[in-house]
Design an enzyme around this catalytic site. Structure first.
Site, PDB file in Angstrom:
ATOM      1  N   GLU A 188      -3.286  -4.979  -0.518  1.00 26.73           N
ATOM      2  CA  GLU A 188      -4.463  -5.282   0.324  1.00 26.73           C
ATOM      3  C   GLU A 188      -5.155  -6.562  -0.124  1.00 26.73           C
ATOM      4  O   GLU A 188      -6.380  -6.599  -0.281  1.00 26.73           O
ATOM      5  CB  GLU A 188      -5.450  -4.114   0.294  1.00 26.73           C
ATOM      6  CG  GLU A 188      -4.890  -2.841   0.887  1.00 26.73           C
ATOM      7  CD  GLU A 188      -5.966  -1.798   1.178  1.00 26.73           C
ATOM      8  OE1 GLU A 188      -6.991  -1.796   0.490  1.00 26.73           O
ATOM      9  OE2 GLU A 188      -5.757  -1.001   2.118  1.00 26.73           O
ATOM     10  N   GLU A 257      -0.103   3.000   4.513  1.00 24.45           N
ATOM     11  CA  GLU A 257      -1.019   4.058   4.069  1.00 24.45           C
ATOM     12  C   GLU A 257      -1.668   4.726   5.276  1.00 24.45           C
ATOM     13  O   GLU A 257      -2.615   4.189   5.853  1.00 24.45           O
ATOM     14  CB  GLU A 257      -2.132   3.497   3.158  1.00 24.45           C
ATOM     15  CG  GLU A 257      -1.646   3.037   1.802  1.00 24.45           C
ATOM     16  CD  GLU A 257      -2.766   2.478   0.926  1.00 24.45           C
ATOM     17  OE1 GLU A 257      -3.947   2.837   1.140  1.00 24.45           O
ATOM     18  OE2 GLU A 257      -2.449   1.674   0.036  1.00 24.45           O
TER      19      GLU A 257
HETATM   20  C1  GAL Z   1      -6.573   1.622   0.039  1.00 22.47           C
HETATM   21  C2  GAL Z   1      -5.842   1.211  -1.215  1.00 22.47           C
HETATM   22  C3  GAL Z   1      -5.343   2.444  -1.958  1.00 22.47           C
HETATM   23  C4  GAL Z   1      -6.445   3.445  -2.097  1.00 22.47           C
HETATM   24  C5  GAL Z   1      -7.040   3.760  -0.742  1.00 22.47           C
HETATM   25  C6  GAL Z   1      -8.193   4.726  -0.783  1.00 22.47           C
HETATM   26  O1  GAL Z   1      -7.307   0.590   0.570  1.00 22.47           O
HETATM   27  O2  GAL Z   1      -4.766   0.386  -0.896  1.00 22.47           O
HETATM   28  O3  GAL Z   1      -4.840   2.070  -3.193  1.00 22.47           O
HETATM   29  O4  GAL Z   1      -7.412   2.923  -2.938  1.00 22.47           O
HETATM   30  O5  GAL Z   1      -7.531   2.604  -0.174  1.00 22.47           O
HETATM   31  O6  GAL Z   1      -7.789   5.922  -1.277  1.00 22.47           O
END
Ligand code: GAL
Length: 845
Positions: A188, A257
């Site tokens: 990110e 994600e």
């Molecule tokens: C995303 C990040 C993850 C985790 C998630 C929240 O933005 O890439 O590593 O932090 O948020 O759980």
């Protein structure tokens, strides 16, 4: 599917693929590439379903079961970050053992026949201490993290190369016959780059080229990085990603994600995300041409030791994931997603063939239709309206779509799945006390405030905490003396002067002349704190000892590595004859860590180095106390936890291994309203635990226990009652099914389309208790128009009087059972021409 099997299936394309036989075996290499539609493995486009399981958040003994359950849940890929600070605790000293045995984890994924997405980072965010960076990194001269900085880039490249070489040495990339089909560099970085401008851009370009230059033979991904340079694929993270398009027309649409809910922070409620909405989000992504989806998290697990980031990230990283913190199935989430994955896989041939045709079926309704040249057709019918059902015509048929849902038709005709119709069972879990012969008998050791003899150095003024401790401990003592003249007015009036301490966080205990005078703490949103308290000073010298506590280092935010913690001041006394006295710039003495930490009281040898207070003399509610006891491992299958409900704040160890920080005294603040699956989800929706401890139970991995004499050590800061600490087991409590008479099922469609049956089959209610359990009782069953939800079902106006019979007969005494949802099973149709459903709740014992 295993790589070997896959290669066999693709005999036609095998000729095009380079086949390598490794020296030690015969694992077949796979070619991995991509095009506009999908990741291409051995010449074949694949719709890939992936899930995050972070290896250090469970134990190697748990890994095979977690991976198998992920496979059974329909996953093709396991995704993990690589945790730099776990692997390189001091410069050049590497650690790859225990729950940091990355090679073992990757090999287990391979043995299960799954692929791997390795997110090397090495910045990982992940609610992990310091975002995965080793704290020593900060003290390399001239370093600045995650920007165009020579010292940082040198270290990042060294570690990334180390991991890549390690994977290559074990032949773990798919190009060498291993399971790793994708890697990730950075995490990110896009939003950071935007803030930093030119140096940010230069850094991300460098990172991309550095990664590609490592020659893994498989594609690299950068998530949330819109300008990821070729050949790197840029991917989306979020609760929904259907709006996302990659930065080049020839890259596939990837969702790295898909948040299955959210993390818990100490002081915050516990987030949940309804399975119906998660399934809706995924179906929505797939219908828009999405080809790779990863659940973050599929198994969240536990932040053991001091690995939680934050600050204030809880020890449980459960995440409301399809596999719960303990590795048990979270139902209906796990099952509902499994059904979704099967439905998606049936559509795969059509999905990978080309872009969908989109037809508007109404104001809020759409059809996405995929067709292949060979005649495959798959349709997704969507109703985006969160408030009402929609009846749509599609082809020559009518379809009823529940609010905020998508139906999947793998033949463009029959619905096999609707995201809002849960066919999977739901389960509620219970934590039951494990009887321990004679109970836990505790011994205590008082930590007491630090003394000047123990402090390591004295300087004028207040020091930043992390720079002082370098995170060797959560704890830092600040000590100073205050001289009170006998002429002070307050000594006569009894109106105590007020001590005010301003701290950058995260928690603080103030001791005056060895007595606890006050406690204060911040929160994830506002880590800073100010404590103001009238303090009982006496004439002469008074010692003020401040115990400042870090609760995990930040893992995210611009230049998070520069964020401060500790008592930065001012520290003042008000109400003296002189008015206000500023103590900030006087002499302060410092001590990193606790006496008990220096003595390793958590370990077997360390704990026998001091005299412990026995039995009835063990004081309750005494701050800064170490407690120890021992217990035998209970029999049985169920996972274990410690119920810390009677304690305040501290840390727990079993046989020398840290279970993590506990803090049940921090109650969840916020509003926990109802939870309607329909409508856009965010992490503020569907909260639970408000007013209760953010985290009461702390996972005890079974592999950390010996059959007898396990040493349990607790350090309590606030003063709790150890007699209220219990070992508990986690079991399935009740299981429910809630299924419509004509609910579409995949089985039904498969039977019909293969000509095995000519009329539609009825769905089945499946009920299944945990390992070693049996269904002991049917708590509720109603075929008709029952109302309510699992745990609170009640009969509606229509109820078949023999609703219980089939369940009593087929389920009681069994570990699992299935009952067909058809009127005949319940003594006939209680209300013809009414839409009926079955609701059932059974108790597991
Ligand atoms: C995303 C990040 C993850 C985790 C998630 C929240 O933005 O890439 O590593 O932090 O948020 O759980």
């Amino acid at each position: 599917m295993g790589l070997k099997k896959l290669a066999m299936r693709n005999n036609g394309v095998l000729l095009l693929v380079v086949v390598l036989f490794s020296l030690w075996g015969c694992s077949v290499s796979a070619s991995v590439s991509y095009d506009s539609k999908a990741i291409v493995i051995n010449g074949q486009r694949r719709i890939l379903i992936s899930g995050s399981i972070h290896y250090p958040r469970s134990t190697p003994e748990m890994w095979p079961d977690l991976i198998q359950k992920a496979k059974d849940g329909g996953l093709d890929v396991i995704q993990t970050y690589v945790f730099w600070n776990g692997h390189e605790p001091s410069p050049g000293k590497y650690y790859f053992e225990g729950n940091y045995d990355l090679v073992k984890f990757v090999k287990l994924v391979q043995q299960a026949g799954l692929y791997m997405h390795l997110r090397i980072g090495p910045y990982v965010c992940a609610e992990w201490n310091f975002g995965g960076f080793p704290v020593w990194l900060k003290y390399i001269p001239g370093i600045r993290f995650r920007t165009d900085n020579g010292p940082f880039k040198a270290q990042m490249e060294k570690f990334t190369r180390k991991i890549v070489n390690m994977m290559k040495a074990e032949r773990l990339f798919a190009s060498e016959g291993g399971p790793i089909i994708l890697s990730q560099i950075e995490n990110e970085y896009g939003p950071m780059e935007y803030e930093l401008g030119a140096p940010g851009k230069a850094y991300s370009n460098w990172a991309a080229h550095m990664a590609v230059g490592l020659g893994t033979g498989v594609p690299w991904v950068m998530c949330k990085q819109d300008d990821a340079p070729d050949p790197i694929i840029n991917a989306c993270n979020g609760f929904y990603c259907d709006y996302f398009s990659p930065n080049k027309a020839y890259k596939p649409k990837m969702w790295t994600e898909a948040w299955t809910a959210w993390y818990t922070e100490f002081g915050g409620p516990v987030p949940k995300r309804p399975a119906e909405d998660l399934a809706f989000a995924v179906a929505r992504f797939i219908q828009k041409g999405g080809a790779f989806i990863n659940y973050y998290m599929y198994h969240g697990g536990t932040n053991f030791g001091r690995t939680a980031g934050g600050p204030f990230i809880a020890t449980s990283y459960d995440y409301d994931a399809p596999l719960d913190e303990y590795g048990l199935l979270r139902q209906p989430k796990w099952g509902h997603l499994k059904d979704l994955h099967r439905a998606i896989k049936l559509c795969e041939p059509a999905l990978v063939s080309g872009d969908p045709t989109v037809t508007q079926l109404g104001n809020y309704e759409q059809a996405h239709v995929f067709k292949s040249k060979s005649g495959a057709c798959a349709a997704f019918l969507a109703n985006y309206n969160p408030n009402s059902f929609a009846k749509v015509s599609f082809g020559n048929m009518h379809y009823n779509l529940p609010p905020w849902s998508i139906s999947i038709l793998p033949d463009c005709e029959n619905t096999v799945y609707n995201t809002a119709r849960v066919g999977a069972q739901s389960s509620t879990m219970k934590m039951t006390r494990v009887p321990i012969h004679g109970g836990l008998s505790w011994q205590a050791y008082n930590e007491q405030t630090a003394s000047y003899e123990e402090t390591s150095f004295t300087v004028s003024g207040l020091l930043e905490q992390i720079n002082t401790t370098r995170d060797a401990s959560d704890y830092l003592w600040y000590m100073t003396d205050v001289k009170i003249d006998p002429s002070e007015e307050f000594l006569r009036s009894g109106k105590y002067p007020v001590l005010t301490v301003s701290s950058a966080g995260h928690a603080l205990h103030v001791f005056v002349n060895g007595q606890l005078a006050g406690t204060s703490y911040g929160s994830l949103e506002f880590p800073k704190l100010t404590l103001s308290k009238g303090v009982n000073l006496r004439a002469g010298i008074n010692t003020i000892a401040l115990l400042s506590i870090a609760v995990g280092l930040p893992n995210v935010g611009p230049h998070f590595e520069t964020w401060n913690a500790g008592v930065l001041g001012p520290v003042t006394l008000n109400g003296l004859n002189e008015g206000r006295r500023d103590l900030s710039w006087q002499k302060w003495s410092y001590k990193v860590g606790l006496r008990g930490e220096a003595l390793s009281l958590h370990s077997l040898t360390g704990s026998s180095s001091v005299d412990w207070i026995q039995g009835s003399l063990v004081a309750r509610k005494q701050p800064l106390t170490w407690f120890k006891t021992s217990f035998d491992a209970p029999a049985g299958y169920a996972p274990l936890a410690l119920d810390m409900g009677s304690m305040g704040k501290g840390q727990i160890w079993i046989n020398g291994q840290s279970l993590g920080r506990y803090w049940p005294a921090y109650k969840a603040q916020g509003s926990c309203g109802g939870c309607d699956y329909a409508g856009t989800y965010n992490e503020k929706k569907c909260l639970s635990n408000c007013g209760d401890a953010s985290q009461r139970w702390y996972h005890v991995p079974k592999s950390w226990l010996k059959p007898t004499g396990n040493l349990l050590v607790v350090f309590e800061e606030w003063g709790g009652d150890p007699n209220g600490v219990f070992l508990v087991r986690r079991d399935v409590d009740t299981v429910c099914a809630d299924i419509y008479e004509w609910q579409p099922t995949l089985m039904n469609w498969q039977m019909q389309s293969s000509g095995k049956v000519d009329k539609p089959l009825r769905p089945k209610a499946h009920l299944s208790c945990g390992a070693g359990q049996k269904i002991s009782k049917i708590k509720f069953a109603s075929f008709g128009t029952p109302e309510g939800a699992c745990g609170s079902f009640r009969e509606g106006s229509c109820h078949a009087h023999h609703s219980y019979d089939a369940f009593e007969r087929l389920c009681v005494g069994q570990n699992s059972c299935s009952v067909t949802v058809a009127a005949e099973m319940f003594g006939g149709d209680p209300c013809p021409s009414v839409m009926k459903k079955l609701s059932v709740e059974a108790i597991c014992t």
